[in-house]
Enzyme design. Structure first.
Site, PDB file in Angstrom:
ATOM      1  N   CYS A 183      41.854  72.581  34.993  1.00 20.72           N
ATOM      2  CA  CYS A 183      42.087  74.145  35.586  1.00 20.72           C
ATOM      3  C   CYS A 183      43.270  74.249  36.243  1.00 20.72           C
ATOM      4  O   CYS A 183      43.728  73.947  37.533  1.00 20.72           O
ATOM      5  CB  CYS A 183      40.532  74.637  37.203  1.00 20.72           C
ATOM      6  SG  CYS A 183      41.028  76.357  37.061  1.00 20.72           S
ATOM      7  N   CYS A 186      43.153  76.934  39.375  1.00 19.10           N
ATOM      8  CA  CYS A 186      43.139  75.237  40.538  1.00 19.10           C
ATOM      9  C   CYS A 186      44.194  75.367  41.408  1.00 19.10           C
ATOM     10  O   CYS A 186      44.455  75.174  42.673  1.00 19.10           O
ATOM     11  CB  CYS A 186      41.909  74.484  40.199  1.00 19.10           C
ATOM     12  SG  CYS A 186      40.187  74.910  39.881  1.00 19.10           S
TER      13      CYS A 186
END
Length: 614
Positions: A183, A186
């Site tokens: 991700c 993230c």
């Protein structure tokens, strides 16, 4: 032009009409050192070396477009150390993680420490060269923010179980940064948001912070219904989700997630105002009032306030559906409301309409789901008062009676529940008492030793034992006889009345009965009578006799001590009782189940009061 070690050497030419280029022949490490020294950011042309001369010419042509813009060159001169890195080289492979999953070819802006600040596609610059300055300024502004922020969210290196325990102990929420290895947002949250001072200070002050890879923790992802990343979860100490957010989020909005979580964690929002104002608010909003009747010393009241009223589901439900009122029954308006609504046990939870009419009532602590269930009954018009009305109107259907008894039981109306059960069971065939549902009703609600129904069960106890188990039947019979033995002292204080003759007759009757532990029942009833009468001399004499016979368990003895300490004012009697506990403490062995410490504490309390009275 020549390639050296994966970094293209491009000469900076500022003479004549030659193309001006910003790129320098530096490795990443050299560029980082120079940028740190000159307080600049790094521009990296992350690409693959053109395979043919024609491809090289095309790249130079595309690059020349944005470098012909004077403002772009000036920005680079003031703020940028620019290099090229061939992503197919060893240097490129080493550099690749800094791109944080951004695809190349791309131009990337970086902090000297390697944090990425932003990217812009060379294909977009070929069409819109002014875009370079726009992205560059944004990267520079972000770099300035990073330079001025030194703190970061501190994520604890403990498991979720330990974090929840810590949250309970510190009365905080757990914040979980739920991420996955693949991700990109993230990673960017970690680099650009978690590292801001105001974010770090807020989260470190208010939460137990955890980072958990939900790509590996599939069960957690399923439990908290996480479908996208990053996800931001706020849990209470019981592991219940209080609030959630997600996606790449700028600092203020991210702090907003935490603020909303803290607000929700406060639980039920109680109305601030007088009782009359609460009634007016209920009428105005066309809602019922939920009244928490509590006292400051009530343990279950404190449990509800801490564990149940703060439950996310409870808070959301009650804040939406009710005007919530919290009333101390021993202060202010609470003393009048206590009389008005006949509150005699704590906590009492009343559901009241805008005209002050009681609709439903439950007594005692309960878990979150049970409290919501009771609230729904009130909202649906199926509360205690509605059932009471139907009963008065003559409803005697078995399911209705069962529901009504449950409501009476939860409302702490044991006497009324017994009347209803006696009436219902009294009208069925005696043989039907042997049906499970009717036995359960008898077992739970009937405690009148003189009732015909109890006599029938007692007379047929062996048959009932065969149906429902000897242990259960004997326990019920003993309970009823015990309650019967404790009914001969009534009233309180100066109004106390003792039916001594009635008690003596009951003792004779019980002595002839087939009841396990009948001697204990009689002896304990005598002590209970003495306590109610304030006759501590008799109480202690009876206790001493039982101790002499070796029939007293540690827990029973400890409770005797608490009662004497609370009620007996005679110093000589207190000292006599203190000796019980000195002796018991001396005989008690150390261990997890030992009462030694408790015995010593009671003995000291009794002696201390004695000394103070001398």
């Amino acid at each position: 032009m020549k390639w050296l070690g994966g970094v293209m050497l491009v000469l900076l030419s500022l003479t004549g009409n030659a193309q001006k280029t910003v790129f320098q022949n530096l490795t990443w490490e050299q560029a980082a050192e120079l940028a740190q020294k000159e307080n600049k950011i790094i521009l990296v042309d992350a690409m693959r070396e053109p395979a043919t001369p024609e491809a090289r010419k095309q790249k130079d042509k595309e690059e020349a477009v944005w470098q012909k813009v004077a403002a772009n060159l000036e920005f680079c001169k003031q703020h940028v150390v620019a290099i090229r890195i061939d992503m197919a080289s060893e240097a490129g492979k080493e550099f690749a993680p800094k791109l944080v999953m951004n695809m190349y070819p791309t131009y990337g802006f970086f902090m000297p420490n390697g944090d990425i600040l932003g990217t812009v596609s060379p294909f977009l610059l070929a069409k819109n060269p002014e875009l370079f300055l726009e992205r560059g300024k944004k990267a520079w502004e972000q770099a300035e923010v990073k330079r001025n922020n030194k703190r970061s969210i501190v994520f604890e290196e403990i498991g979720l179980k330990e974090a929840l325990e810590k949250a309970k102990k510190e009365n905080k929420l757990v914040f979980i940064d739920a991420y996955t290895a693949w991700c990109q947002p993230c990673v960017m949250m970690g680099k650009n948001v978690f590292t801001l001072d105001k974010v770090a200070d807020f989260y470190n002050r208010n939460f137990i912070n955890l980072k958990i890879d939900f790509g590996k923790e599939k069960e957690l992802a399923e439990k908290y219904a996480v479908r996208g990343y990053p996800a931001f979860l706020f849990l209470n100490g019981n592991g219940k989700l209080v609030h959630a957010g997600g996606g790449y989020t700028e600092a203020d909005a991210f702090i907003g997630y935490g603020q909303e979580a803290l607000k929700k964690a406060e639980g039920i929002v109680f109305f601030k105002g007088t009782w009359q104002q609460a009634l007016e608010q209920a009428r105005k909003e066309n809602k019922l009032i939920f009244m928490d009747c509590y006292t400051s010393w009530c343990g279950p009241c404190k449990m509800l306030a801490k564990e149940v009223f703060t439950d996310p589901e409870v808070a959301a439900f009650f804040n939406e559906k009710f005007v919530n009122v919290k009333v101390d029954m021993e202060k202010g308006e609470g003393m009048e409301l206590k009389e008005q609504y006949k509150v005699s046990a704590y906590p009492t939870l009343n559901f009241i309409d805008g005209n002050g009419g009681l609709q439903h009532c439950v007594v005692g602590g309960m878990p979150a789901d049970a409290l919501i269930a009771q609230a729904k009954l009130a909202l649906e018009g199926k509360g205690l008062i509605a059932l009471q009305t139907l009963y008065v109107q003559g409803n005697r259907e078995s399911q209705f009676i069962e529901d009504y008894l449950t409501a009476l039981d939860m409302g702490n109306q044991a006497a009324e529940a017994e009347k209803v059960a006696l009436d219902y069971l009294g009208k069925i065939e005696r043989a039907q008492l042997k049906e499970k549902a009717n036995w359960d009703m008898f077992n739970k609600y009937i405690n009148d030793v003189d009732s015909d129904i109890f006599r029938y069960v007692y007379d047929n106890r062996n048959e009932f034992a065969g149906l429902f188990g000897e242990k259960e039947v004997k326990a019920k019979i003993r309970k009823v006889w015990t309650l019967g033995a404790n009914r001969y002292v009534t009233g309180e204080g100066e109004e106390v009345v003792y039916d001594q003759k009635g008690f003596k007759k009951y003792v004779k009757r019980l002595s002839k009965a087939d009841v396990d532990g009948k001697t204990d029942i009689i002896e304990n009833a005598r002590m209970t009578n003495a306590e109610k009468l304030g006759d501590w001399k008799t109480y202690i004499a009876l206790g001493s006799e039982q101790l002499k016979n070796g029939k007293v368990g540690d827990l029973v003895l400890y409770n005797w001590g608490l009662r004497i300490n609370r009620g007996c004012k005679d110093s000589a009697l207190r000292m006599q009782a203190a000796q019980w506990f000195d002796d018991a403490a001396a005989k008690s062995k150390e261990g997890p189940m030992s009462f030694k410490v408790y015995f010593e504490r009671v003995a000291n309390d009794l002696k201390q009061d004695y000394k103070e009275s001398k």
